[in-house]
Write a protein that holds these residues in place. Structure first.
Motif, PDB file in Angstrom:
ATOM      1  N   SER A 204      17.421  52.557 -25.854  1.00  0.00           N
ATOM      2  CA  SER A 204      16.863  53.131 -27.080  1.00  0.00           C
ATOM      3  C   SER A 204      17.165  52.277 -28.316  1.00  0.00           C
ATOM      4  N   LEU A 205      18.016  51.276 -28.169  1.00  0.00           N
ATOM      5  CA  LEU A 205      18.398  50.450 -29.314  1.00  0.00           C
ATOM      6  C   LEU A 205      17.543  49.190 -29.390  1.00  0.00           C
ATOM      7  N   PRO A 206      17.307  48.698 -30.604  1.00  0.00           N
ATOM      8  CA  PRO A 206      16.530  47.462 -30.742  1.00  0.00           C
ATOM      9  C   PRO A 206      17.292  46.273 -30.179  1.00  0.00           C
ATOM     10  N   ARG A 207      16.569  45.296 -29.722  1.00  0.00           N
ATOM     11  CA  ARG A 207      17.167  44.074 -29.177  1.00  0.00           C
ATOM     12  C   ARG A 207      17.336  43.056 -30.296  1.00  0.00           C
ATOM     13  N   ARG A 208      18.426  42.328 -30.241  1.00  0.00           N
ATOM     14  CA  ARG A 208      18.710  41.251 -31.194  1.00  0.00           C
ATOM     15  C   ARG A 208      19.128  40.022 -30.402  1.00  0.00           C
ATOM     16  N   HIS A 209      18.710  38.851 -30.863  1.00  0.00           N
ATOM     17  CA  HIS A 209      19.108  37.596 -30.228  1.00  0.00           C
ATOM     18  C   HIS A 209      20.635  37.477 -30.287  1.00  0.00           C
ATOM     19  N   GLY A 210      21.245  37.074 -29.177  1.00  0.00           N
ATOM     20  CA  GLY A 210      22.695  36.912 -29.144  1.00  0.00           C
ATOM     21  C   GLY A 210      23.443  38.214 -28.934  1.00  0.00           C
ATOM     22  N   THR A 211      22.732  39.248 -28.485  1.00  0.00           N
ATOM     23  CA  THR A 211      23.344  40.565 -28.321  1.00  0.00           C
ATOM     24  C   THR A 211      23.039  41.131 -26.945  1.00  0.00           C
ATOM     25  N   ARG A 212      24.059  41.658 -26.300  1.00  0.00           N
ATOM     26  CA  ARG A 212      23.891  42.424 -25.058  1.00  0.00           C
ATOM     27  C   ARG A 212      24.271  43.862 -25.363  1.00  0.00           C
ATOM     28  N   VAL A 213      23.481  44.800 -24.874  1.00  0.00           N
ATOM     29  CA  VAL A 213      23.757  46.219 -25.092  1.00  0.00           C
ATOM     30  C   VAL A 213      24.154  46.822 -23.754  1.00  0.00           C
ATOM     31  N   ARG A 214      25.293  47.486 -23.745  1.00  0.00           N
ATOM     32  CA  ARG A 214      25.822  48.116 -22.537  1.00  0.00           C
ATOM     33  C   ARG A 214      26.001  49.602 -22.804  1.00  0.00           C
ATOM     34  N   GLY A 215      25.970  50.379 -21.741  1.00  0.00           N
ATOM     35  CA  GLY A 215      26.226  51.813 -21.840  1.00  0.00           C
ATOM     36  C   GLY A 215      27.719  52.085 -21.748  1.00  0.00           C
TER      37      GLY A 215
END
Length: 146
Positions: A29-40
Motif C-alpha cells: 500500500s506504500l509508494p515505491r521510492r528508488h533506493g528503498t525496500r519495504v518490508r512487512g
C-alpha cells in the motif's frame, strides 16, 4: 519518511532505506521510492536495527532503547499527544544522550525530516552505557518481597 527519501538521496545517493511497516500496514500500500525496500512485519526487527547505519523510528521505548544499547544513531518521532513517548521516553533518551527527537508535526515536512536524517547520519554517537543487569535487579527486589 518515504517523502524524505529522494531528498536525502540527493545529498547522500549511497544511502539506502529499509521501511518496515509492521503487522498492520500492507507493504504494497506504500509508494515505491528508488533506493528503498519495504518490508512487512519482521519478528527479528531488533537484529535489523542493530545492523542499521541509522534508524528513523516512532518514539517507542523498547525500540529506542535497543538502538541506544546498540549505540546506533537514530531519529525518533513521538506520536502526537502520546504522553509516554513525548515525556517519559524523551526524558530517558536525553539522559543517555541518545537519538534525535523530531516533533510529529515537523516530521510531516519532508525537507525538515531529510535534514534531520542527514544530520544524525553524520553524528558520531557517544551515548551513556545502558545498564544490563535489569533481570538480576528485578530478581533481587522480588526476593526481598518474598
Amino acid at each position: 519518511v518515504l517523502d524524505a527519501v529522494p531528498l536525502v538521496r540527493r545529498q547522500a545517493p549511497e544511502m539506502e532505506f529499509v521501511v518496515v511497516t509492521g503487522p498492520r500496514i500492507d507493504p504494497a500500500s506504500l509508494p515505491r521510492r528508488h533506493g528503498t525496500r519495504v518490508r512487512g512485519y519482521l519478528p527479528d526487527l531488533h537484529e535489523h536495527l542493530i545492523a542499521a547505519d541509522l534508524a528513523v523510528v516512532q518514539g517507542g521505548l523498547t525500540t529506542c532503547m535497543e538502538l541506544t544499547a546498540g549505540e546506533r544513531p537514530f531519529v525518533y518521532v513521538p506520536l502526537r499527544n502520546h504522553f509516554e513517548q513525548n515525556y517519559h521516553v524523551r526524558h530517558r533518551l536525553d539522559r543517555y544522550g541518545a537519538g534525535r527527537c523530531v516533533a510529529y508535526e515537523q516530521a510531516m515536512d519532508p525537507d525538515l525530516l531529510a535534514e534531520q536524517i542527514l544530520a544524525e547520519a553524520d553524528r558520531e554517537v557517544d551515548y551513556q552505557p545502558v545498564e544490563g543487569d535489569g533481570a538480576a535487579r528485578a530478581a533481587r527486589l522480588l526476593g526481598e518481597l518474598l
